[in-house]
Design a protein around this motif. Structure first.
Motif, PDB file in Angstrom:
ATOM      1  N   ASP A 198       4.230  84.558  83.352  1.00 23.64           N
ATOM      2  CA  ASP A 198       5.689  84.454  83.474  1.00 23.64           C
ATOM      3  C   ASP A 198       6.330  84.307  82.099  1.00 23.64           C
ATOM      4  O   ASP A 198       7.429  84.814  81.853  1.00 23.64           O
ATOM      5  CB  ASP A 198       6.053  83.256  84.356  1.00 23.64           C
ATOM      6  CG  ASP A 198       5.585  83.437  85.796  1.00 23.64           C
ATOM      7  OD1 ASP A 198       6.008  84.407  86.435  1.00 23.64           O
ATOM      8  OD2 ASP A 198       4.812  82.589  86.267  1.00 23.64           O
ATOM      9  N   ASP A 199       5.634  83.622  81.188  1.00 20.59           N
ATOM     10  CA  ASP A 199       6.175  83.415  79.845  1.00 20.59           C
ATOM     11  C   ASP A 199       6.309  84.743  79.101  1.00 20.59           C
ATOM     12  O   ASP A 199       7.323  84.989  78.440  1.00 20.59           O
ATOM     13  CB  ASP A 199       5.273  82.460  79.059  1.00 20.59           C
ATOM     14  CG  ASP A 199       5.774  82.256  77.638  1.00 20.59           C
ATOM     15  OD1 ASP A 199       6.842  81.630  77.476  1.00 20.59           O
ATOM     16  OD2 ASP A 199       5.115  82.732  76.696  1.00 20.59           O
ATOM     17  N   VAL A 258       6.688  87.706  80.416  1.00 23.97           N
ATOM     18  CA  VAL A 258       7.800  88.449  81.019  1.00 23.97           C
ATOM     19  C   VAL A 258       9.133  87.880  80.540  1.00 23.97           C
ATOM     20  O   VAL A 258      10.075  88.626  80.262  1.00 23.97           O
ATOM     21  CB  VAL A 258       7.708  88.417  82.561  1.00 23.97           C
ATOM     22  CG1 VAL A 258       8.919  89.117  83.182  1.00 23.97           C
ATOM     23  CG2 VAL A 258       6.420  89.086  83.036  1.00 23.97           C
ATOM     24  N   ALA A 259       9.226  86.552  80.420  1.00 28.73           N
ATOM     25  CA  ALA A 259      10.447  85.926  79.912  1.00 28.73           C
ATOM     26  C   ALA A 259      10.726  86.379  78.480  1.00 28.73           C
ATOM     27  O   ALA A 259      11.887  86.629  78.104  1.00 28.73           O
ATOM     28  CB  ALA A 259      10.332  84.401  79.982  1.00 28.73           C
ATOM     29  N   GLN A 260       9.667  86.482  77.661  1.00 30.36           N
ATOM     30  CA  GLN A 260       9.845  86.986  76.298  1.00 30.36           C
ATOM     31  C   GLN A 260      10.377  88.418  76.310  1.00 30.36           C
ATOM     32  O   GLN A 260      11.209  88.799  75.475  1.00 30.36           O
ATOM     33  CB  GLN A 260       8.518  86.943  75.542  1.00 30.36           C
ATOM     34  CG  GLN A 260       7.979  85.551  75.250  1.00 30.36           C
ATOM     35  CD  GLN A 260       6.635  85.609  74.567  1.00 30.36           C
ATOM     36  OE1 GLN A 260       6.428  86.372  73.620  1.00 30.36           O
ATOM     37  NE2 GLN A 260       5.686  84.813  75.048  1.00 30.36           N
ATOM     38  N   SER A 315       7.316  88.011  92.735  1.00 29.36           N
ATOM     39  CA  SER A 315       8.362  88.174  91.730  1.00 29.36           C
ATOM     40  C   SER A 315       8.011  87.323  90.524  1.00 29.36           C
ATOM     41  O   SER A 315       7.136  86.455  90.581  1.00 29.36           O
ATOM     42  CB  SER A 315       9.732  87.772  92.288  1.00 29.36           C
ATOM     43  OG  SER A 315       9.754  86.382  92.590  1.00 29.36           O
ATOM     44  N   THR A 316       8.696  87.567  89.423  1.00 29.70           N
ATOM     45  CA  THR A 316       8.573  86.753  88.230  1.00 29.70           C
ATOM     46  C   THR A 316       9.917  86.717  87.528  1.00 29.70           C
ATOM     47  O   THR A 316      10.577  87.753  87.379  1.00 29.70           O
ATOM     48  CB  THR A 316       7.494  87.285  87.270  1.00 29.70           C
ATOM     49  OG1 THR A 316       7.538  86.529  86.042  1.00 29.70           O
ATOM     50  CG2 THR A 316       7.676  88.744  86.948  1.00 29.70           C
ATOM     51  N   ASN A 317      10.364  85.541  87.134  1.00 24.19           N
ATOM     52  CA  ASN A 317      11.663  85.383  86.485  1.00 24.19           C
ATOM     53  C   ASN A 317      12.789  86.017  87.312  1.00 24.19           C
ATOM     54  O   ASN A 317      13.749  86.572  86.760  1.00 24.19           O
ATOM     55  CB  ASN A 317      11.638  85.999  85.082  1.00 24.19           C
ATOM     56  CG  ASN A 317      10.734  85.245  84.127  1.00 24.19           C
ATOM     57  OD1 ASN A 317      11.163  84.294  83.473  1.00 24.19           O
ATOM     58  ND2 ASN A 317       9.480  85.657  84.045  1.00 24.19           N
ATOM     59  N   GLY A 318      12.644  85.946  88.645  1.00 25.91           N
ATOM     60  CA  GLY A 318      13.661  86.496  89.535  1.00 25.91           C
ATOM     61  C   GLY A 318      13.605  87.998  89.702  1.00 25.91           C
ATOM     62  O   GLY A 318      14.467  88.586  90.370  1.00 25.91           O
ATOM     63  N   ARG A 376      -0.694  81.163  87.022  1.00 23.03           N
ATOM     64  CA  ARG A 376       0.135  80.168  87.710  1.00 23.03           C
ATOM     65  C   ARG A 376      -0.695  79.105  88.422  1.00 23.03           C
ATOM     66  O   ARG A 376      -0.149  78.137  88.946  1.00 23.03           O
ATOM     67  CB  ARG A 376       1.019  80.865  88.760  1.00 23.03           C
ATOM     68  CG  ARG A 376       2.048  81.816  88.193  1.00 23.03           C
ATOM     69  CD  ARG A 376       2.785  82.516  89.322  1.00 23.03           C
ATOM     70  NE  ARG A 376       3.867  83.365  88.845  1.00 23.03           N
ATOM     71  CZ  ARG A 376       4.675  84.060  89.639  1.00 23.03           C
ATOM     72  NH1 ARG A 376       4.511  83.998  90.952  1.00 23.03           N
ATOM     73  NH2 ARG A 376       5.638  84.794  89.127  1.00 23.03           N
ATOM     74  N   ARG A 425      20.276  93.650  82.868  1.00 22.71           N
ATOM     75  CA  ARG A 425      19.407  92.705  83.563  1.00 22.71           C
ATOM     76  C   ARG A 425      19.614  92.674  85.069  1.00 22.71           C
ATOM     77  O   ARG A 425      19.056  91.824  85.759  1.00 22.71           O
ATOM     78  CB  ARG A 425      19.603  91.296  82.973  1.00 22.71           C
ATOM     79  CG  ARG A 425      19.148  91.209  81.525  1.00 22.71           C
ATOM     80  CD  ARG A 425      19.131  89.791  81.027  1.00 22.71           C
ATOM     81  NE  ARG A 425      18.821  89.739  79.604  1.00 22.71           N
ATOM     82  CZ  ARG A 425      18.669  88.620  78.911  1.00 22.71           C
ATOM     83  NH1 ARG A 425      18.812  87.443  79.517  1.00 22.71           N
ATOM     84  NH2 ARG A 425      18.387  88.665  77.632  1.00 22.71           N
ATOM     85  N   ILE A 428      12.178  89.814  78.756  1.00 18.96           N
ATOM     86  CA  ILE A 428      13.562  89.798  79.230  1.00 18.96           C
ATOM     87  C   ILE A 428      14.510  89.431  78.098  1.00 18.96           C
ATOM     88  O   ILE A 428      15.645  89.938  78.022  1.00 18.96           O
ATOM     89  CB  ILE A 428      13.702  88.825  80.416  1.00 18.96           C
ATOM     90  CG1 ILE A 428      12.935  89.358  81.631  1.00 18.96           C
ATOM     91  CG2 ILE A 428      15.168  88.613  80.789  1.00 18.96           C
ATOM     92  CD1 ILE A 428      12.851  88.393  82.785  1.00 18.96           C
TER      93      ILE A 428
END
Length: 324
Positions: free
Chosen positions: A234-235, A237-239, A305-308, A268, A249, A241
């Motif tokens: 998830d981290d 993917v956040a990077q 899903s990840t980060n929505g 996770r 977005r 985004i």
């Protein structure tokens, strides 16, 4: 050229009608049914994109401003001919008892499915999958986050699914995508070009193009491997985004294969797998947070899903990518 034979009919004969044809080709290629597809007249069209805005400034009274204008760029978007040839000797055609449905229908359905699988791989890898097809998303990424792997790695591709300016398929000749009706004609014996026989022939045909319309339509987490420090998380993917403009977005979708999907699930997990980030049993063990008071299970469920952002699983993304 491989064509249907009387041996194929013998295989199908007396097969259980209730069970039908058991499909052991399990390749899942959902791209052509997930991306939007638009029918188009002809086989190409022109687009125009704005690449810059006029300059606007504040000014003092009696002071002028410099005239300016937008920047524009014209591009040609193409569709490419998809072809799957079907041929059946009339001897096989006439001997077919259609025990599980006609052999021609089984082959036609197989050709359509094979076309979808090819389109799936072409979507990501473009001319590396088929040199006569369209350009793939991998070579048109706006930006990426490196997970650290080089050879024998995979990627997670984040796509802006907007059907007007994002990534979409265009199907030419007014959206035709079908198997032609079989017709009888004389064909050459592949074993002896001086001889011929009559056969029923037809083909799957369509004009298909994948078009990345805005340059800011696709991103990726690349270099994902089985080494824990190079998992999809998830981290990461956040990077990724964080590199995407806010205006892009909405309507995003993350495409991953089975391996990357499992790495995200394991990242996770609250279970200590007993390996360090290098994948060995020596040194400091990988750290996983323990189950909390919120009732989170000891092992994470399959990620949806990840980060929505929703996740789509596909077999079209390979585990043999190479990253520099």
């Amino acid at each position: 050229m491989a064509t249907q034979s009387l041996y194929d009919l013998a295989i199908l004969d007396r097969a259980d009608e209730y069970t039908g044809l058991i499909e052991d080709v399990t390749t899942l290629a959902p791209e052509f049914s997930t991306f939007s597809a638009h029918k188009r007249p002809g086989t190409w069209y022109k687009t125009v994109k704005r690449t810059g805005l006029p300059v606007v400034t504040f000014r003092n009274a009696n002071a002028g401003v410099t005239a300016s204008k937008s920047g524009y760029k014209s591009e040609i978007k193409e569709m490419f001919f998809l072809d799957g040839r079907l041929q059946m000797d009339e001897a096989v055609w006439e001997a077919d008892s259609a025990h599980l449905g006609s052999l021609w229908q089984l082959e036609a359905a197989g050709a359509v499915r094979a076309g979808g699988i090819l389109i799936g791989q072409q979507t990501w890898y473009g001319t590396s999958a088929d040199s006569a097809g369209f350009t793939g998303i991998r070579s048109q990424l706006a930006d990426s986050v490196a997970a650290g792997g080089t050879t024998n790695s995979t990627s997670a591709y984040l796509v802006w699914m907007d059907d007007q300016q994002g990534c979409r398929y265009d199907v030419g000749m007014d959206g035709a995508f079908a198997i032609s009706a079989p017709f009888r004609q004389q064909v050459v014996d592949p074993a002896d070009s001086t001889k011929s026989f009559f056969a029923y022939v037809g083909n799957l045909k369509a004009w298909v193009g994948l078009n990345v319309l805005s340059n800011l339509s696709a991103w990726g987490v690349t270099g994902i491997t089985s080494t824990a420090s190079q998992w999809l998380t998830d981290d990461k993917v956040a990077q990724l985004i964080a590199k995407i403009p806010v205006a892009r977005r909405n309507n995003l979708r993350l495409f991953v294969n089975r391996a990357a999907h499992s790495y995200l699930q394991r990242s996770r997990s609250t279970v200590n797998l007993g390996v360090n980030p290098a994948g060995t049993t020596s040194g400091t063990l990988a750290s996983y947070q323990s189950g909390g008071a919120d009732g989170r299970p000891a092992f994470s469920p399959l990620p949806e899903s990840t980060n929505g952002i929703p996740i789509t699983l596909t077999d079209s993304i390979l585990n043999t990518e190479t990253n520099s």
